[in-house]
Design an enzyme around this catalytic site. Structure first.
Site, PDB file in Angstrom:
ATOM      1  N   ASP A  19      -2.186 -18.464  -0.726  1.00  0.00           N
ATOM      2  CA  ASP A  19      -1.522 -19.772  -0.792  1.00  0.00           C
ATOM      3  C   ASP A  19      -2.499 -20.905  -0.463  1.00  0.00           C
ATOM      4  O   ASP A  19      -2.218 -21.755   0.377  1.00  0.00           O
ATOM      5  CB  ASP A  19      -0.339 -19.827   0.175  1.00  0.00           C
ATOM      6  CG  ASP A  19       0.624 -18.665  -0.009  1.00  0.00           C
ATOM      7  OD1 ASP A  19       1.164 -18.170   0.993  1.00  0.00           O
ATOM      8  OD2 ASP A  19       0.805 -18.246  -1.170  1.00  0.00           O
ATOM      9  N   GLU A 175       7.998 -22.159  -7.398  1.00  0.00           N
ATOM     10  CA  GLU A 175       7.604 -22.494  -6.021  1.00  0.00           C
ATOM     11  C   GLU A 175       6.184 -23.027  -6.013  1.00  0.00           C
ATOM     12  O   GLU A 175       5.614 -23.277  -7.076  1.00  0.00           O
ATOM     13  CB  GLU A 175       7.690 -21.239  -5.144  1.00  0.00           C
ATOM     14  CG  GLU A 175       6.899 -20.069  -5.692  1.00  0.00           C
ATOM     15  CD  GLU A 175       7.331 -18.739  -5.101  1.00  0.00           C
ATOM     16  OE1 GLU A 175       8.241 -18.687  -4.265  1.00  0.00           O
ATOM     17  OE2 GLU A 175       6.741 -17.725  -5.483  1.00  0.00           O
TER      18      GLU A 175
HETATM   19  C1  6LW Z   1       4.755 -18.461  -0.328  1.00  0.00           C
HETATM   20  C2  6LW Z   1       5.402 -18.557  -1.676  1.00  0.00           C
HETATM   21  C3  6LW Z   1       5.418 -17.135  -2.104  1.00  0.00           C
HETATM   22  O1  6LW Z   1       5.193 -19.433   0.565  1.00  0.00           O
HETATM   23  O2  6LW Z   1       5.225 -16.303  -1.071  1.00  0.00           O
HETATM   24  O3  6LW Z   1       5.847 -15.449  -3.562  1.00  0.00           O
HETATM   25  C4  6LW Z   1       5.194 -17.075   0.114  1.00  0.00           C
HETATM   26  N1  6LW Z   1       5.584 -16.744  -3.279  1.00  0.00           N
HETATM   27  O4  6LW Z   1       4.681 -19.375  -2.569  1.00  0.00           O
HETATM   28  C5  6LW Z   1       4.239 -16.466   1.080  1.00  0.00           C
HETATM   29  O5  6LW Z   1       2.955 -16.349   0.504  1.00  0.00           O
END
Ligand code: 6LW
Length: 499
Positions: A19, A175
């Site tokens: 991330d 996301e």
């Molecule tokens: C992160 C989100 C995700 O906040 O996993 O699968 C979480 N996507 O973007 C943790 O890495």
């Protein structure tokens, strides 16, 4: 004049550094990553060339900033951050999914100190982003993808949430949003498909920061799903301009072993890819293992010393502990030149074990530590979580190799302990291809270092310490622990055996 290498190796930030969020301040680049159940949280790095990164600290390095209650599960805690620079200050926003949700800290110097958290109860999603428009309004955009205007000084939301874009039709989990003003447009970059093999990066643009957003016709602009590319799970990206004004993407990816789909053991790592523009849309170059060097001088940092001898007052920023690090349980002040660990739990199966580790950043590496079990019991471990770890452990009478995989806990080898301090060791050798069906491509040898060299007491299959077996968002952490009484550690060596 050092010959400029014409390539660089990905990942630019190996080991569990998922991330990534990057910002540029003049000639300097700063990068932050998520850190989950580990304390301190949100590691911060500095670079001058986007290729070589040096850790300068952790944004959440005080218990008052980062509470990870005893019930915090592995891969709970701190999710994705966004790091930005605005009005002469650094701003970092992230989510503590185990204590209070979204929070924001600020600093004049990214090496710290960072402020106490400003809580953001009105920001209702993970992966929060910050962007300021020409009027100075701060827009907080988060997974979904939704957005609220925010007062970053108080944490107060200044208007109702607005849904901006949900990514490609049918795709899941929009996301990791990041909003950028580039030219005449506002661009909204997102991840979608989930952080596993279907992960992807998509983008849309608008004339305003609030939409409506027009999706890029070429979406997803980056994905490796459905391929046998050696880098998988590519997604969760951030854009930044290089020193020459060109555009680049930092993103997460994994390096599976054992072919496709394979399994990965170092967690999600940070990769660098070039970005070009056509018709107002970005196109992303392949984030492969070997990349053409960017068109500016590379500035390799001096390699970190293999040995940490714990002579400093505090452990270096790379050292992390699950959920807490009570000064009374982890100190270099009790026995000068030694790290002293006092047991809190009784084994690595327990969430509050006293453990101090560092991310495994190389598929093949050699680790050694000199420990004096004194009147205690502790050792050297490879940890993914409470239910997936291998360790070699010593007490004054015996040395033993233990393995915990899911419900199974086994003593794999034991032998009488020599009197006094002993050097425990671990060697991992991993290749992408399966070289030997018996041992597989990822073998961990745990043993002791004696006059005649390293004696492996047990050789274990690394597949069981992979994310595909254990689940979760982190990666292997190699470290020292105390499971009973007090254990002293004189030094810890970490030597890469590959790039
Ligand atoms: C992160 C989100 C995700 O906040 O996993 O699968 C979480 N996507 O973007 C943790 O890495």
């Amino acid at each position: 004049m050092q010959e400029k290498p014409d390539t660089f190796r990905n990942p630019v930030l190996p080991g569990f550094h998922p991330d990534p969020s990057v910002c540029r301040v003049g000639p300097d680049y700063y990068l932050a990553c998520s850190s989950f159940e580990y304390f301190p949280g949100v590691p911060l790095f500095h670079s001058r060339d986007l290729v070589h990164w040096t850790q300068i600290g952790n944004a959440l390095d005080r218990p008052g900033q980062l509470r990870l209650p005893p019930g915090t599960p592995s891969s709970g805690g701190i999710y994705a951050p966004t790091l930005r620079h605005h009005d002469g200050r650094f701003w970092l926003i992230t989510t503590n999914v185990s204590d209070g949700g979204n929070l924001l800290v600020t600093a004049a110097d990214p090496a710290g100190p960072w402020s106490d958290p400003i809580r953001l109860p009105g920001v209702k999603g993970i992966d929060p982003d910050l962007a300021w428009d020409e009027d100075g309004t701060c827009w907080c955009t988060y997974a979904g993808v939704e957005q609220v205007p925010l007062d970053p000084h108080t944490g107060r939301v200044l208007g109702p949430p607005r849904r901006l874009w949900s990514g490609a039709p049918g795709a899941k989990a929009p996301e990791a949003p990041h909003l950028y003003r580039i030219g005449d447009h506002w661009y909204l970059l997102i991840a979608e498909g989930g952080t596993e093999r279907c992960h992807a990066v998509s983008i849309a643009r608008s004339r305003t920061p609030n939409g409506p957003f027009e999706p890029c016709p070429a979406n997803p602009i980056l994905t490796h799903r459905g391929t046998d590319h050696p880098v998988q799970n590519t997604g969760h990206a951030d854009l930044v301009q290089g020193p020459d004004g060109s555009w680049w993407m930092l993103l997460l990816g994994v390096r599976p072993l054992g072919g496709t789909p394979g399994w990965h053991v170092l967690g999600r790592e940070t990769f660098l890819a070039p970005v070009s523009w056509a018709d107002g849309w970005p196109a992303v170059g392949e984030p492969g293992p070997d990349m053409p060097a960017p068109p500016w001088p590379l500035r390799p940092a001096p390699p970190a010393p293999a040995r940490d001898d714990f002579d400093a007052q505090e452990p270096a920023p790379r050292w992390i502990s699950p959920r807490h690090r009570h000064p009374r349980n982890c100190t270099t002040n009790q026995r000068p030149g030694w790290l002293t660990l006092h047991a809190a739990g009784h084994s690595l199966d327990e969430p509050d074990v006293t453990f101090l580790g560092r991310r495994q950043q190389h598929l093949s590496c050699r680790v050694r530590t000199l420990l004096d079990p004194a009147a205690g019991r502790g050792g050297l471990a490879v940890r993914l979580d409470e239910a997936h770890h291998y360790e070699i452990e010593a007490d004054p009478r015996e040395i033993r190799v233990l393995a915990r995989v899911g419900p199974l806990r086994t003593v794999l080898a034991s032998r009488p302990a020599p009197p006094g301090p002993v050097v425990l060791g671990l060697e991992t050798t991993a290749t992408r291809e399966v070289r030997d069906a018996r041992t597989g491509p990822d073998v961990l040898a745990l043993g002791i270092e004696e006059e005649g060299g390293f004696t492996a007491l047990a050789t274990l299959d690394g597949r069981y310490l992979s994310t595909e077996v254990a689940g979760g968002f982190t990666g292997r952490v190699l470290g020292m622990y105390a499971a009973d009484g007090t254990v002293h550690f004189d030094w810890f060596d970490y030597e890469p055996l590959d790039r």
